[in-house]
Design an enzyme around this catalytic site. Sequence first.
Site, PDB file in Angstrom:
ATOM      1  CE  LYS A  48      41.210 -59.320  35.727  1.00 58.13           C
ATOM      2  NZ  LYS A  48      41.296 -60.087  34.492  1.00 58.13           N
ATOM      3  CB  CYS A  88      36.480 -62.657  35.584  1.00 59.60           C
ATOM      4  SG  CYS A  88      37.592 -64.054  35.531  1.00 59.60           S
TER       5      CYS A  88
HETATM    6  N1  SAJ Z   1      28.366 -62.258  28.127  1.00 61.36           N
HETATM    7  C1  SAJ Z   1      27.139 -61.807  27.712  1.00 61.36           C
HETATM    8  N2  SAJ Z   1      27.087 -60.988  26.618  1.00 61.36           N
HETATM    9  C2  SAJ Z   1      28.197 -60.620  25.946  1.00 61.36           C
HETATM   10  C3  SAJ Z   1      29.458 -61.071  26.390  1.00 61.36           C
HETATM   11  C4  SAJ Z   1      29.515 -61.898  27.489  1.00 61.36           C
HETATM   12  O1  SAJ Z   1      26.098 -62.128  28.294  1.00 61.36           O
HETATM   13  O2  SAJ Z   1      28.062 -59.889  24.966  1.00 61.36           O
HETATM   14  C5  SAJ Z   1      28.449 -63.146  29.299  1.00 61.36           C
HETATM   15  C6  SAJ Z   1      29.025 -64.514  28.962  1.00 61.36           C
HETATM   16  O3  SAJ Z   1      28.053 -65.375  28.479  1.00 61.36           O
HETATM   17  C7  SAJ Z   1      29.564 -64.933  30.307  1.00 61.36           C
HETATM   18  C8  SAJ Z   1      30.002 -63.617  30.945  1.00 61.36           C
HETATM   19  O4  SAJ Z   1      29.377 -62.599  30.214  1.00 61.36           O
HETATM   20  O5  SAJ Z   1      28.552 -65.516  31.105  1.00 61.36           O
HETATM   21  C9  SAJ Z   1      31.489 -63.387  30.943  1.00 61.36           C
HETATM   22  O6  SAJ Z   1      32.065 -63.814  29.711  1.00 61.36           O
HETATM   23  P1  SAJ Z   1      33.179 -62.981  28.928  1.00 61.36           P
HETATM   24  O7  SAJ Z   1      33.497 -63.721  27.700  1.00 61.36           O
HETATM   25  O8  SAJ Z   1      32.743 -61.584  28.762  1.00 61.36           O
HETATM   26  O9  SAJ Z   1      34.388 -62.887  29.943  1.00 61.36           O
HETATM   27  P2  SAJ Z   1      35.222 -63.954  30.805  1.00 61.36           P
HETATM   28  O10 SAJ Z   1      34.666 -63.932  32.206  1.00 61.36           O
HETATM   29  O11 SAJ Z   1      35.373 -65.254  30.139  1.00 61.36           O
HETATM   30  O12 SAJ Z   1      36.653 -63.243  30.784  1.00 61.36           O
HETATM   31  C10 SAJ Z   1      36.773 -61.898  31.228  1.00 61.36           C
HETATM   32  C11 SAJ Z   1      37.577 -61.109  30.179  1.00 61.36           C
HETATM   33  N3  SAJ Z   1      37.512 -59.686  30.479  1.00 61.36           N
HETATM   34  C12 SAJ Z   1      37.145 -58.789  29.542  1.00 61.36           C
HETATM   35  O13 SAJ Z   1      36.798 -59.092  28.430  1.00 61.36           O
HETATM   36  C13 SAJ Z   1      37.201 -57.356  29.966  1.00 61.36           C
HETATM   37  C14 SAJ Z   1      39.006 -61.599  30.170  1.00 61.36           C
HETATM   38  O14 SAJ Z   1      39.813 -60.795  29.317  1.00 61.36           O
HETATM   39  C15 SAJ Z   1      39.579 -61.563  31.599  1.00 61.36           C
HETATM   40  O15 SAJ Z   1      40.910 -62.017  31.629  1.00 61.36           O
HETATM   41  C16 SAJ Z   1      38.731 -62.456  32.457  1.00 61.36           C
HETATM   42  O16 SAJ Z   1      37.408 -61.914  32.476  1.00 61.36           O
HETATM   43  C17 SAJ Z   1      39.327 -62.484  33.842  1.00 61.36           C
HETATM   44  O17 SAJ Z   1      40.008 -63.472  34.162  1.00 61.36           O
HETATM   45  O18 SAJ Z   1      39.185 -61.511  34.584  1.00 61.36           O
END
Ligand code: SAJ
Length: 441
Positions: A224, A278
Amino acid sequence: MPTATEAAPSDSGPTLGAVVMGLGYIGLPTAAVIARAGIPTLGVDVNDHVVATVAEGRVHIEEVDLHGLVQGVTARGLLRAATAPEPADTFIIAVPTPFDADHRPDVRHVLAAARTIAPVLKKGDLVILESTSPVGTTEQVAATIAALRPDLSIPGRCSGAADLFIAYCPERVLPGRILIELIDNDRVIGGITPRCARRAMAFYRRFVRGACLTTAARAAEMVKLVENSYRDVNIAFANELSLIAEGMAIDVWEVIRLANRHPRVSILQPGPGVGGHCIAVDPWFLVAGDPVNSRLIRTAREVNDAKTDHVIGRALRLIERLPDTRVACLGLAFKPNIDDLRESPAVEIAAALARRFGERIALVEPHIDTLPAAFAGTGAALIDLDTALATCDALVVLVDHDLFRSVPLDERADKLVYDTRGLWPDQPKLSAWEALLARAA
Ligand code: SAJ
């Protein structure tokens, strides 16, 4: 220890029902999905308001299709809510695991949940930890229960078949797609013993369509943390590129789009920093576990946090050059199309601007009705998108909500735009605003 293979279920799963400890962003959807599978489920939370809301079939968080599901399963009597657990067959712990001021993980809520369920546990029960946790936490849960229930034999702490089954199975769902991903995603199930993993797998098989893969609890805990660290490191790469490109007056989003045409390149998107509870948190659990060998992971965290500071500095300088202009910050959520403001870089940036410029700053966040405490006393107001487009000459894009994306060029062509998300590729590349700043530099 079990290997990462798909083993056959060892029994048919629970008959009494399930208890889900914690009715937050993961616990509530999980409880609802378990209930929909026909398993009588009790959701437990320490917050009376949350319990009362869920008991009435309503929800306290915004997530696609969740309200209808919760309404349906509570109406059928399959999901109930309470502040204390009752006897059941399966207990799922889905409570927050924050970090402290020194970025050290804080598992107090997990251990408190273990203490709360300990008195109602009986021989044959299954306890599953789903909260993102530092390696070794599931063993701590087992130790906590062992201390309170000397009458039960605990896996990993006795020879032969134990009375309880204890496993770790991290949630992996993406906010905004939680109900889909709870069913479709593969699950990694780590048992304290192989027998525990098989028993937990039999439970997940009742509502998960994805593959259920068994391993050891410690490996599953690390899986995780690795997933979210992987994403954080890759976002840090994109954010670092955005700073380099900004200095060279090159459109980073165009560069990434073109670089990604290479068959083996897939760069993520830069933004105003990484938010949520996360990805901005979990990498620190790995760093805390091995500070010496986690240099890249730590640096990625620092790069992503520094990007937020960079945006604040740049936005402050831009707005200072426009003393009479009203500025709208578009978006406060930590990512698009959700209402979740936790650890949101957009809130941090907009609040810094509001503290400096007061009522000149307007805030547009279509998914909330009231501003968070960070804006108290600043004079900044929450307004809708149409009002912002009508009354603000400058826009700082902080979140790429679909609602903002749909604004056509002719409604924003004359605006000064600082776009931290690459939301509007057709906006003039070097806006008048940036040109102003460039001249001043
Ligand atoms: N972000 C960027 N650029 C990107 C992608 C995301 O700046 O290209 C930013 C987003 O705007 C946000 C942050 O990253 O602020 C996190 O967003 P996210 O969509 O990447 O992830 P979370 O936090 O919504 O969910 C993550 C997911 N983990 C992965 O993709 C490896 C999800 O599958 C997990 O279940 C979740 O964390 C968790 O609960 O741990």
